[in-house]
Design a protein around this motif. Sequence first.
Motif, PDB file in Angstrom:
ATOM      1  N   ILE A   1       0.835  -1.205   0.000  1.00 14.80           N
ATOM      2  CA  ILE A   1       0.000   0.000   0.000  1.00 14.80           C
ATOM      3  C   ILE A   1       0.868   1.253   0.000  1.00 14.80           C
ATOM      4  O   ILE A   1       0.629   2.190  -0.770  1.00 14.80           O
ATOM      5  N   SER A   2       1.897   1.294   0.843  1.00 10.81           N
ATOM      6  CA  SER A   2       2.802   2.453   0.875  1.00 10.81           C
ATOM      7  C   SER A   2       3.483   2.644  -0.469  1.00 10.81           C
ATOM      8  O   SER A   2       3.631   3.770  -0.962  1.00 10.81           O
ATOM      9  N   LYS A   3       3.905   1.543  -1.074  1.00  7.76           N
ATOM     10  CA  LYS A   3       4.563   1.601  -2.381  1.00  7.76           C
ATOM     11  C   LYS A   3       3.614   2.153  -3.440  1.00  7.76           C
ATOM     12  O   LYS A   3       4.004   2.956  -4.290  1.00  7.76           O
ATOM     13  N   LEU A   4       2.342   1.742  -3.371  1.00  6.51           N
ATOM     14  CA  LEU A   4       1.353   2.234  -4.325  1.00  6.51           C
ATOM     15  C   LEU A   4       1.259   3.749  -4.272  1.00  6.51           C
ATOM     16  O   LEU A   4       1.337   4.425  -5.313  1.00  6.51           O
ATOM     17  N   PHE A   5       1.085   4.298  -3.081  1.00  4.13           N
ATOM     18  CA  PHE A   5       0.932   5.749  -2.968  1.00  4.13           C
ATOM     19  C   PHE A   5       2.229   6.484  -3.288  1.00  4.13           C
ATOM     20  O   PHE A   5       2.197   7.576  -3.852  1.00  4.13           O
ATOM     21  N   ALA A   6       3.357   5.900  -2.954  1.00  3.70           N
ATOM     22  CA  ALA A   6       4.645   6.544  -3.232  1.00  3.70           C
ATOM     23  C   ALA A   6       4.898   6.651  -4.729  1.00  3.70           C
ATOM     24  O   ALA A   6       5.525   7.611  -5.196  1.00  3.70           O
TER      25      ALA A   6
ATOM     26  N   ARG B   1      -0.710  12.517   8.097  1.00  2.56           N
ATOM     27  CA  ARG B   1       0.378  11.557   7.888  1.00  2.56           C
ATOM     28  C   ARG B   1       0.043  10.585   6.766  1.00  2.56           C
ATOM     29  O   ARG B   1       0.912  10.177   5.996  1.00  2.56           O
ATOM     30  N   ASN B   2      -1.224  10.198   6.684  1.00  2.00           N
ATOM     31  CA  ASN B   2      -1.670   9.215   5.691  1.00  2.00           C
ATOM     32  C   ASN B   2      -2.295   9.873   4.473  1.00  2.00           C
ATOM     33  O   ASN B   2      -2.913  10.928   4.591  1.00  2.00           O
ATOM     34  N   PRO B   3      -2.180   9.229   3.301  1.00  2.00           N
ATOM     35  CA  PRO B   3      -2.971   9.664   2.154  1.00  2.00           C
ATOM     36  C   PRO B   3      -4.459   9.519   2.482  1.00  2.00           C
ATOM     37  O   PRO B   3      -4.839   8.699   3.324  1.00  2.00           O
ATOM     38  N   VAL B   4      -5.297  10.289   1.812  1.00  2.00           N
ATOM     39  CA  VAL B   4      -6.743  10.227   2.027  1.00  2.00           C
ATOM     40  C   VAL B   4      -7.421   9.699   0.769  1.00  2.00           C
ATOM     41  O   VAL B   4      -7.173  10.193  -0.332  1.00  2.00           O
ATOM     42  N   LEU B   5      -8.269   8.691   0.941  1.00  2.00           N
ATOM     43  CA  LEU B   5      -9.140   8.210  -0.135  1.00  2.00           C
ATOM     44  C   LEU B   5     -10.583   8.495   0.246  1.00  2.00           C
ATOM     45  O   LEU B   5     -10.979   8.274   1.395  1.00  2.00           O
ATOM     46  N   VAL B   6     -11.361   8.964  -0.719  1.00  2.00           N
ATOM     47  CA  VAL B   6     -12.767   9.297  -0.486  1.00  2.00           C
ATOM     48  C   VAL B   6     -13.650   8.136  -0.916  1.00  2.00           C
ATOM     49  O   VAL B   6     -13.470   7.577  -2.008  1.00  2.00           O
ATOM     50  N   GLY B   7     -14.620   7.792  -0.072  1.00  2.00           N
ATOM     51  CA  GLY B   7     -15.584   6.754  -0.412  1.00  2.00           C
ATOM     52  C   GLY B   7     -17.005   7.226  -0.189  1.00  2.00           C
ATOM     53  O   GLY B   7     -17.242   8.237   0.475  1.00  2.00           O
ATOM     54  N   PHE B   8     -17.961   6.497  -0.747  1.00  2.00           N
ATOM     55  CA  PHE B   8     -19.407   6.749  -0.680  1.00  2.00           C
ATOM     56  C   PHE B   8     -19.820   7.798  -1.732  1.00  2.00           C
ATOM     57  O   PHE B   8     -19.476   8.968  -1.633  1.00  2.00           O
ATOM     58  N   GLY B   9     -20.556   7.362  -2.729  1.00  2.00           N
ATOM     59  CA  GLY B   9     -21.124   8.272  -3.726  1.00  2.00           C
ATOM     60  C   GLY B   9     -20.302   8.459  -4.980  1.00  2.00           C
ATOM     61  O   GLY B   9     -20.697   9.213  -5.874  1.00  2.00           O
TER      62      GLY B   9
ATOM     63  N   THR C   1     -11.293  13.413  -6.108  1.00  2.00           N
ATOM     64  CA  THR C   1      -9.832  13.370  -6.022  1.00  2.00           C
ATOM     65  C   THR C   1      -9.170  14.727  -6.253  1.00  2.00           C
ATOM     66  O   THR C   1      -7.955  14.806  -6.362  1.00  2.00           O
ATOM     67  N   ARG C   2      -9.968  15.777  -6.293  1.00  2.00           N
ATOM     68  CA  ARG C   2      -9.404  17.110  -6.523  1.00  2.00           C
ATOM     69  C   ARG C   2      -8.463  17.519  -5.386  1.00  2.00           C
ATOM     70  O   ARG C   2      -7.448  18.176  -5.613  1.00  2.00           O
ATOM     71  N   HIS C   3      -8.805  17.136  -4.162  1.00  2.00           N
ATOM     72  CA  HIS C   3      -7.995  17.513  -3.003  1.00  2.00           C
ATOM     73  C   HIS C   3      -7.519  16.294  -2.211  1.00  2.00           C
ATOM     74  O   HIS C   3      -7.060  16.435  -1.070  1.00  2.00           O
ATOM     75  N   THR C   4      -7.625  15.099  -2.793  1.00  2.00           N
ATOM     76  CA  THR C   4      -7.263  13.879  -2.076  1.00  2.00           C
ATOM     77  C   THR C   4      -6.390  12.996  -2.959  1.00  2.00           C
ATOM     78  O   THR C   4      -6.161  13.292  -4.129  1.00  2.00           O
ATOM     79  N   SER C   5      -5.939  11.886  -2.400  1.00  2.00           N
ATOM     80  CA  SER C   5      -5.043  10.992  -3.133  1.00  2.00           C
ATOM     81  C   SER C   5      -5.760   9.960  -3.985  1.00  2.00           C
ATOM     82  O   SER C   5      -5.118   9.253  -4.763  1.00  2.00           O
ATOM     83  N   GLY C   6      -7.079   9.851  -3.835  1.00  2.00           N
ATOM     84  CA  GLY C   6      -7.807   8.863  -4.621  1.00  2.00           C
ATOM     85  C   GLY C   6      -9.217   8.687  -4.116  1.00  2.00           C
ATOM     86  O   GLY C   6      -9.680   9.428  -3.245  1.00  2.00           O
TER      87      GLY C   6
END
Length: 256
Positions: free
Chosen positions: A4-9, A202-210, A221-226
């Motif tokens: 997971i860390s490698k994915l975001f990096a 500290r962590n990337p943020v992913l948005v869920g729901f909708g 994803t305009r202001h988040t990592s995914g």
Amino acid sequence: MSRISKLFAEADRPVLNVYCTAGFPHLDSTMEVIRALEDNGADLIELGMPYSDPLADGPVIQASSTQALANGMTMAKLFDQLKGLRPAVDVPVLLMGYMNPVLQYGFERFCASSAEVGVDGLILPDLPIYEFETEYGPVMKKYGLDFIFLVTPETSPARIRKVDSLSTGFLYAVSSSSTTGKNKDINDQQAYFRRLQEMNLRNPVLVGFGIRDKESFAAATRHTSGAIIGTAYIRALEAGLPVQDATRKFLNGILK
């Protein structure tokens, strides 16, 4: 470095996490669906463990869970199916579900089984912070499993900081205080997403729901990592096309 860390990096675009239900549409569909998602561009897979009382899930995902249980899916069957996960699949895979069936299986046994088949982390929305810190978190750490907490637009800044300090992998930002699958306008939540971004968590943020299409994915994803897509993909699988075709058509609509 974890998968997971490698994915975001290494990500050069917003990360797409897709939810699917183990044992849906058919009992033996689990690995077929996971492979189809990886083949067609999903960066991360959130595999739902069917449960009869899924608190955070809307009617579509609830129905897929009910169908999976009717198909004969059990925790033991799930881990048996996932024995072929690695090295057949390279992307990170999370198990998402609720504490009741996990505790019935045995928590440490569950974590050991997850690590053995190559699962990367867990999302258990009904696991409280105190119990995580005092009892369950150390077991997850023992088996090298990431744990993802959820936050909502109503979560206080202090609590956001707290769960960010405890989460590993990413932070799951629920777009609104509702169940999955609600057709809310993601654009209405931009102030919330921007607030999370400005907290320099500290962590990337992913948005869920909708999130259900190319436009809502871009907005989320305009202001988040995914972002995380679940209900819309389950609906695509319900349409009756072969899994590979349904998945290709759906993900092309998001990513192309």
